[in-house]
Scaffold this motif. Structure first.
Motif, mmCIF file in Angstrom:
data_model
loop_
_atom_site.group_PDB
_atom_site.id
_atom_site.type_symbol
_atom_site.label_atom_id
_atom_site.label_comp_id
_atom_site.label_asym_id
_atom_site.label_seq_id
_atom_site.Cartn_x
_atom_site.Cartn_y
_atom_site.Cartn_z
ATOM 1 N N SER A 228 -91.319 37.628 36.738
ATOM 2 C CA SER A 228 -90.346 36.550 36.560
ATOM 3 C C SER A 228 -89.589 36.389 37.863
ATOM 4 O O SER A 228 -89.731 37.208 38.786
ATOM 5 N N ASP A 229 -88.761 35.334 37.951
ATOM 6 C CA ASP A 229 -87.969 35.170 39.168
ATOM 7 C C ASP A 229 -86.938 36.282 39.316
ATOM 8 O O ASP A 229 -86.471 36.567 40.423
ATOM 9 N N GLU A 230 -86.567 36.939 38.203
ATOM 10 C CA GLU A 230 -85.630 38.061 38.273
ATOM 11 C C GLU A 230 -86.293 39.320 38.818
ATOM 12 O O GLU A 230 -85.615 40.293 39.131
ATOM 13 N N HIS A 231 -87.618 39.304 38.912
ATOM 14 C CA HIS A 231 -88.349 40.454 39.453
ATOM 15 C C HIS A 231 -88.727 40.243 40.921
ATOM 16 O O HIS A 231 -89.589 40.946 41.445
ATOM 17 N N LEU A 232 -88.059 39.291 41.562
ATOM 18 C CA LEU A 232 -88.078 39.160 43.022
ATOM 19 C C LEU A 232 -86.776 39.755 43.536
ATOM 20 O O LEU A 232 -85.688 39.228 43.272
ATOM 21 N N VAL A 233 -86.870 40.863 44.246
ATOM 22 C CA VAL A 233 -85.690 41.528 44.810
ATOM 23 C C VAL A 233 -85.579 41.136 46.279
ATOM 24 O O VAL A 233 -86.489 41.386 47.068
ATOM 25 N N PHE A 234 -84.460 40.495 46.632
ATOM 26 C CA PHE A 234 -84.231 40.077 48.018
ATOM 27 C C PHE A 234 -82.730 39.920 48.204
ATOM 28 O O PHE A 234 -81.939 40.364 47.355
ATOM 29 N N TYR A 235 -82.303 39.314 49.311
ATOM 30 C CA TYR A 235 -80.878 39.310 49.663
ATOM 31 C C TYR A 235 -80.011 38.588 48.644
ATOM 32 O O TYR A 235 -78.819 38.867 48.543
ATOM 33 N N ASN A 236 -80.567 37.649 47.870
ATOM 34 C CA ASN A 236 -79.789 36.944 46.853
ATOM 35 C C ASN A 236 -79.940 37.545 45.461
ATOM 36 O O ASN A 236 -79.328 37.064 44.514
ATOM 37 N N ASN A 237 -80.788 38.551 45.312
ATOM 38 C CA ASN A 237 -80.980 39.219 44.023
ATOM 39 C C ASN A 237 -81.320 40.669 44.321
ATOM 40 O O ASN A 237 -82.485 41.025 44.502
ATOM 41 N N ALA A 238 -80.302 41.515 44.385
ATOM 42 C CA ALA A 238 -80.456 42.862 44.932
ATOM 43 C C ALA A 238 -81.087 43.851 43.967
ATOM 44 O O ALA A 238 -81.328 44.997 44.354
ATOM 45 N N SER A 239 -81.391 43.451 42.735
ATOM 46 C CA SER A 239 -81.945 44.407 41.776
ATOM 47 C C SER A 239 -82.748 43.685 40.710
ATOM 48 O O SER A 239 -82.442 42.548 40.334
ATOM 49 N N THR A 240 -83.789 44.360 40.204
ATOM 50 C CA THR A 240 -84.474 43.877 39.007
ATOM 51 C C THR A 240 -83.539 44.055 37.804
ATOM 52 O O THR A 240 -82.572 44.817 37.872
ATOM 53 N N PRO A 241 -83.794 43.379 36.693
ATOM 54 C CA PRO A 241 -82.899 43.506 35.542
ATOM 55 C C PRO A 241 -82.721 44.937 35.042
ATOM 56 O O PRO A 241 -81.640 45.308 34.579
ATOM 57 N N ASP A 242 -83.757 45.767 35.161
ATOM 58 C CA ASP A 242 -83.670 47.139 34.678
ATOM 59 C C ASP A 242 -83.240 48.121 35.766
ATOM 60 O O ASP A 242 -83.112 49.321 35.511
ATOM 61 N N GLY A 243 -83.030 47.636 36.983
ATOM 62 C CA GLY A 243 -82.598 48.517 38.070
ATOM 63 C C GLY A 243 -83.695 49.382 38.649
ATOM 64 O O GLY A 243 -83.416 50.261 39.471
ATOM 65 N N SER A 244 -84.948 49.138 38.280
ATOM 66 C CA SER A 244 -86.039 49.987 38.777
ATOM 67 C C SER A 244 -86.334 49.756 40.253
ATOM 68 O O SER A 244 -86.844 50.640 40.934
ATOM 69 N N VAL A 245 -86.023 48.565 40.758
ATOM 70 C CA VAL A 245 -86.177 48.263 42.187
ATOM 71 C C VAL A 245 -84.860 47.678 42.671
ATOM 72 O O VAL A 245 -84.352 46.713 42.086
#
Length: 361
Positions: A228-245
Motif C-alpha cells: 500500500s502507499d503506507e508501506h512506502l517509507v521515505f522522508y514524508n512517511n517515516a514508518s510503516t503502519p506496524d513500525g516494522s520498517v
C-alpha cells in the motif's frame, strides 16, 4: 518470544562475478544456546539500566546526546512539563530543538505516554522534535501513532546499541562478568523474566562519499507490488503502519539509516526494496552522479559482525536508483540481492514501478 535471525556471509564471493553480485548476507533462524545466551546478556544489560537512580539515568541519556553532537540541558524536575532532557542539534540538515522523555519501564510503554509527548511537543514553541526513550519496548499502536509525526521512539535494545556505539561500555561492565556461562542458569531467582525484552531490529546503514544529500526509501512488497502507499517509507512517511520498517535520522556516522524488524514484517510481504533518490524538489538539477562509493551495511544485532556490500556509483542520467532487494523464501529466510536499476524520473518513477499511484503536484 519471537525467534531472532542470525547474520551469515556467503563464503568465497570471488568465485565468479555472479556470486560476487549475489547475496552477501542472510538472516537465518537461530534457536541455539549461543543465541539464548546473547538474549540473556541483553536482559542483564537492561536490568542494569533499570537499577539506575532516575536522575542518574536521565544524566546518562543527556551524556549520550552530547556524545552524538548535541548541546544538552537537563530540565528541573519540578518544572519539566513532561520533558526530562532538552537538546539542540546543530547539524545544518537534520538539526533542531529536541525534547526527550525517558521511561525506565519493564513492560511495554503505553500509547497514552506517546500521545502525551506529542501533546507536549505541540505546546512547546521552541521544540521541533520529540524523542521517547525506554528500557522496554513500544507496541504497534504507538508506532502507528507517530508515523508522519516528528517523534522518534527508542526501545531498550536500540538504547543499549546506541550507548555501546558511542562508547558507554562501562555502563554494562557488570553484565559481561555476572556469569561465565552466558546461556545457563537464567530460569529463576534473579527476576530476569520480569523484563519484556525488545526484539532487536536490524539496522541498514548507507554510506557514500561527497557532500551531496540523497533520500533513502524502502518499499514493503508482495512480489513487484507495494502492499500500500503506507508501506512506502521515505522522508514524508517515516514508518510503516506496524513500525516494522522505520527511517531514522542522525544515526552515528551513517548518511542514512533504516531500522527493519524482519520478523515483524506483514505475513503477505515477501520483498523489501531499497531505493536512493536525489532531492530534485529542492535542487531541480540534482542527479545521482554524486552518489559515489556507496556501501550498504547490515547490522543485524548485538554481538554479530556487520555485513557490507559495495554498490555501483550513481549516474548523471538518473535521479533515483534501486540499490537492491531483500526476498523472503518459503522457509522464512531473507536473502539480499544488489539489484541495481536507474530511474530518470526520480523516486516518483521508482514508486510507480512498484504499483503505487502518485498524484502530480
Amino acid at each position: 518470544m519471537p525467534r531472532s535471525r542470525k547474520l551469515h556471509r556467503l563464503s568465497n564471493p570471488d568465485t565468479s562475478e555472479r556470486h560476487a553480485q549475489r547475496m552477501l548476507f542472510r538472516h537465518l533462524r537461530d534457536d541455539t544456546n549461543a543465541n539464548r545466551g546473547r538474549m540473556a546478556k541483553r536482559v542483564r544489560e537492561l536490568q542494569l539500566l533499570l537499577a539506575m537512580d532516575p536522575v542518574e539515568f536521565e544524566q546518562l541519556i543527556a551524556r549520550l546526546m552530547e556524545a552524538m553532537g548535541m548541546k544538552v540541558e537537563l530540565t528541573a524536575r519540578s518544572r519539566d512539563g513532561g520533558v526530562d532532557v532538552r537538546g539542540i542539534d546543530t547539524d545544518p540538515f537534520r538539526g533542531g530543538n529536541v525534547i526527550v522523555q525517558v521511561k525506565r519501564y519493564r513492560d511495554t510503554v503505553t500509547p497514552s505516554a506517546v500521545r502525551d509527548l506529542y501533546g507536549t511537543l505541540q505546546h512547546d514553541r521552541a521544540a521541533t522534535k520529540g524523542v521517547l526513550v525506554t528500557t522496554s519496548r513500544f507496541g504497534p499502536s504507538s508506532h502507528q501513532f507517530v508515523a508522519g509525526k516528528p517523534i522518534t521512539l527508542i526501545n531498550g535494545a536500540e538504547l543499549v546499541g546506541l550507548l555501546k556505539h558511542h562508547g558507554f561500555h562501562e555502563v554494562f561492565a557488570a553484565a559481561h562478568h555476572d556469569r561465565a556461562d552466558d546461556g545457563a542458569g537464567d530460569q529463576g531467582g534473579d527476576g530476569l523474566s520480569g523484563i519484556e525484552l525488545a526484539t532487536e531490529p536490524a539496522r541498514l546503514l548507507l554510506h557514500w562519499t561527497g557532500e551531496e544529500e540523497y533520500d533513502i526509501a524502502a518499499l514493503v512488497c508482495q512480489g513487484n507490488r507495494a502492499l500500500s502507499d503506507e508501506h512506502l517509507v521515505f522522508y514524508n512517511n517515516a514508518s510503516t503502519p506496524d513500525g516494522s520498517v522505520r527511517l531514522v535520522t542522525g544515526y552515528g556516522d551513517a548518511n542514512a539509516c533504516l531500522m527493519v524488524d524482519f520478523d515483524a514484517l506483514p505475513a503477505d510481504a515477501d520483498r523489501l526494496v531499497i531505493v536512493a533518490a536525489a532531492d530534485t524538489a529542492n535542487r531541480p538539477s540534482a542527479t545521482m552522479a554524486g552518489f559515489a562509493g556507496p556501501a550498504l551495511i547490515l547490522e543485524a544485532g548485538a554481538d554479530q559482525a556487520p555485513a557490507v556490500v559495495h554498490l555501483a556509483d550513481g549516474a548523471e542520467t538518473n535521479t533515483a536508483m534501486r540499490l537492491g532487494r531483500f526476498d523472503r523464501d518459503s522457509a522464512g529466510n531473507w536473502d539480499f540481492t544488489p539489484a541495481l536499476a536507474g530511474y530518470q524520473g526520480g523516486l516518483h518513477q521508482a514508486v510507480v514501478a512498484y504499483g503505487l499511484e502518485v498524484e502530480d503536484a
